[in-house]
Structures are given as structure tokens and as C-alpha cells.
Design a protein around this motif. Structure first.
Motif, short mmCIF file in Angstrom:
data_model
loop_
_atom_site.label_atom_id
_atom_site.label_comp_id
_atom_site.label_asym_id
_atom_site.label_seq_id
_atom_site.Cartn_x
_atom_site.Cartn_y
_atom_site.Cartn_z
N ILE A 37 0.84 -1.20 0.00
CA ILE A 37 0.00 0.00 0.00
C ILE A 37 0.87 1.25 0.00
O ILE A 37 0.60 2.21 -0.73
N ASN A 38 1.94 1.25 0.79
CA ASN A 38 2.83 2.41 0.82
C ASN A 38 3.51 2.65 -0.52
O ASN A 38 3.67 3.79 -0.95
N VAL A 39 3.92 1.59 -1.20
CA VAL A 39 4.54 1.73 -2.52
C VAL A 39 3.53 2.33 -3.50
O VAL A 39 3.86 3.24 -4.26
N GLU A 40 2.31 1.84 -3.47
CA GLU A 40 1.28 2.40 -4.34
C GLU A 40 1.04 3.87 -4.03
O GLU A 40 0.98 4.71 -4.93
N ASN A 41 0.90 4.20 -2.74
CA ASN A 41 0.69 5.60 -2.36
C ASN A 41 1.86 6.48 -2.76
O ASN A 41 1.68 7.62 -3.18
N PHE A 42 3.07 5.94 -2.62
CA PHE A 42 4.26 6.71 -3.00
C PHE A 42 4.25 6.98 -4.50
O PHE A 42 4.63 8.06 -4.95
N TYR A 43 3.79 6.03 -5.29
CA TYR A 43 3.75 6.20 -6.74
C TYR A 43 2.71 7.23 -7.16
O TYR A 43 2.98 8.09 -7.99
N TYR A 44 1.51 7.15 -6.59
CA TYR A 44 0.42 8.00 -7.04
C TYR A 44 0.31 9.33 -6.31
O TYR A 44 -0.09 10.33 -6.91
N LYS A 45 0.60 9.36 -5.02
CA LYS A 45 0.41 10.60 -4.25
C LYS A 45 1.41 10.72 -3.10
O LYS A 45 1.04 10.71 -1.93
N PRO A 46 2.69 10.86 -3.44
CA PRO A 46 3.71 10.91 -2.39
C PRO A 46 3.56 12.12 -1.47
O PRO A 46 3.90 12.03 -0.29
N ASN A 47 3.05 13.23 -1.97
CA ASN A 47 2.92 14.42 -1.13
C ASN A 47 1.84 14.29 -0.07
O ASN A 47 1.79 15.10 0.85
N LYS A 48 0.97 13.29 -0.18
CA LYS A 48 -0.07 13.09 0.82
C LYS A 48 0.38 12.15 1.93
O LYS A 48 -0.33 11.97 2.91
N MET A 49 1.57 11.57 1.79
CA MET A 49 2.11 10.70 2.84
C MET A 49 2.78 11.58 3.88
O MET A 49 3.34 12.64 3.55
N ASP A 50 2.76 11.14 5.15
CA ASP A 50 3.51 11.90 6.14
C ASP A 50 5.00 11.78 5.83
O ASP A 50 5.44 10.84 5.17
N GLU A 51 5.77 12.74 6.30
CA GLU A 51 7.18 12.86 5.90
C GLU A 51 8.00 11.61 6.23
O GLU A 51 8.78 11.14 5.40
N ARG A 52 7.83 11.06 7.41
CA ARG A 52 8.61 9.88 7.81
C ARG A 52 8.29 8.69 6.90
O ARG A 52 9.20 8.00 6.43
N LYS A 53 7.02 8.46 6.63
CA LYS A 53 6.62 7.34 5.78
C LYS A 53 7.12 7.55 4.35
O LYS A 53 7.59 6.61 3.71
N ARG A 54 7.05 8.78 3.85
CA ARG A 54 7.51 9.08 2.49
C ARG A 54 9.02 8.86 2.37
O ARG A 54 9.49 8.20 1.44
N LYS A 55 9.78 9.37 3.33
CA LYS A 55 11.24 9.20 3.30
C LYS A 55 11.63 7.73 3.45
O LYS A 55 12.52 7.24 2.77
N ALA A 56 10.94 7.03 4.36
CA ALA A 56 11.24 5.61 4.57
C ALA A 56 10.92 4.81 3.31
O ALA A 56 11.69 3.93 2.92
#
Length: 105
Positions: free
Chosen positions: A37-56
Motif C-alpha cells: 500500500i505504501n509503494v502504491e501511495n508513493f507512486y500515485y500521491k507521495p505528497n499526501k504521505m507523512d514525511e517519515r513514511k515518504r522518506k522511509a
């Protein structure tokens, strides 16, 4: 904590079954549902992820660029729809698209 569980520098992703003392690298990673799910979210909407999750997630993807991901069961679990009593095929295609395109140059 078990010797064969290693966390990333953010304490977010855990690698299970990898030993620091051994001189080998894994060739495949079996992903859990949250990682898929995180990989999918990173692909489609990385700016909506919290900073720690996006960087990780960015580090997870870049650190494992040469590793074969095995997301099949994780993707199916993430796309299971109780109202359909099965896999939501549209959601599965969207997630597959993210995985198929994440490393395209």
C-alpha cells in the motif's frame, strides 16, 4: 528482539530473515500488505504521505532497486473487497501499475 529482524534507519520498515553477521544479500523481498500500500501511495500521491513514511518508502525503494519484489499476496489482501466477496480488479490493476512502473527509467 530477534537477531534476524532489522529495521531501517527510520524504524519504519522491518526486514525479517536477514542477518547482519552473514555475508549475503537477499535476491527477493516478500512484501507485506502495508508495504504494498505504501509503494502504491508513493507512486500515485507521495505528497499526501507523512514525511517519515515518504522518506522511509523512498529509501526502501532506492535501497532495494536491484531486489525482486514479491508483492502478489500483499496486493491481493490490499485489494480484497468484502462487499464483492473477492478481489477488486480495478484496485488491483491500479496497484499492479504502480509496481510495474515504479522503476521504469
Amino acid at each position: 528482539m530477534s537477531k534476524n529482524i532489522i529495521f531501517d534507519k527510520y524504524g519504519y520498515y522491518a526486514y525479517i530473515g536477514v542477518f547482519k553477521e552473514k555475508d549475503y544479500e537477499c535476491s527477493s523481498l516478500i512484501l507485506d500488505t502495508n508495504t504494498a500500500i505504501n509503494v502504491e501511495n508513493f507512486y500515485y500521491k507521495p505528497n499526501k504521505m507523512d514525511e517519515r513514511k515518504r522518506k522511509a518508502t523512498l529509501d526502501f525503494l532506492s535501497d532495494n532497486i536491484s531486489i525482486d519484489f514479491v508483492p502478489g499476496l500483499a496486493m491481493e489482501e490490499a485489494c480484497w473487497d468484502f462487499s464483492l466477496k473477492g478481489i477488486n480488479q480495478q484496485q488491483l490493476k491500479k496497484m499492479e501499475n504502480a509496481f510495474n512502473n515504479i522503476y521504469i527509467e
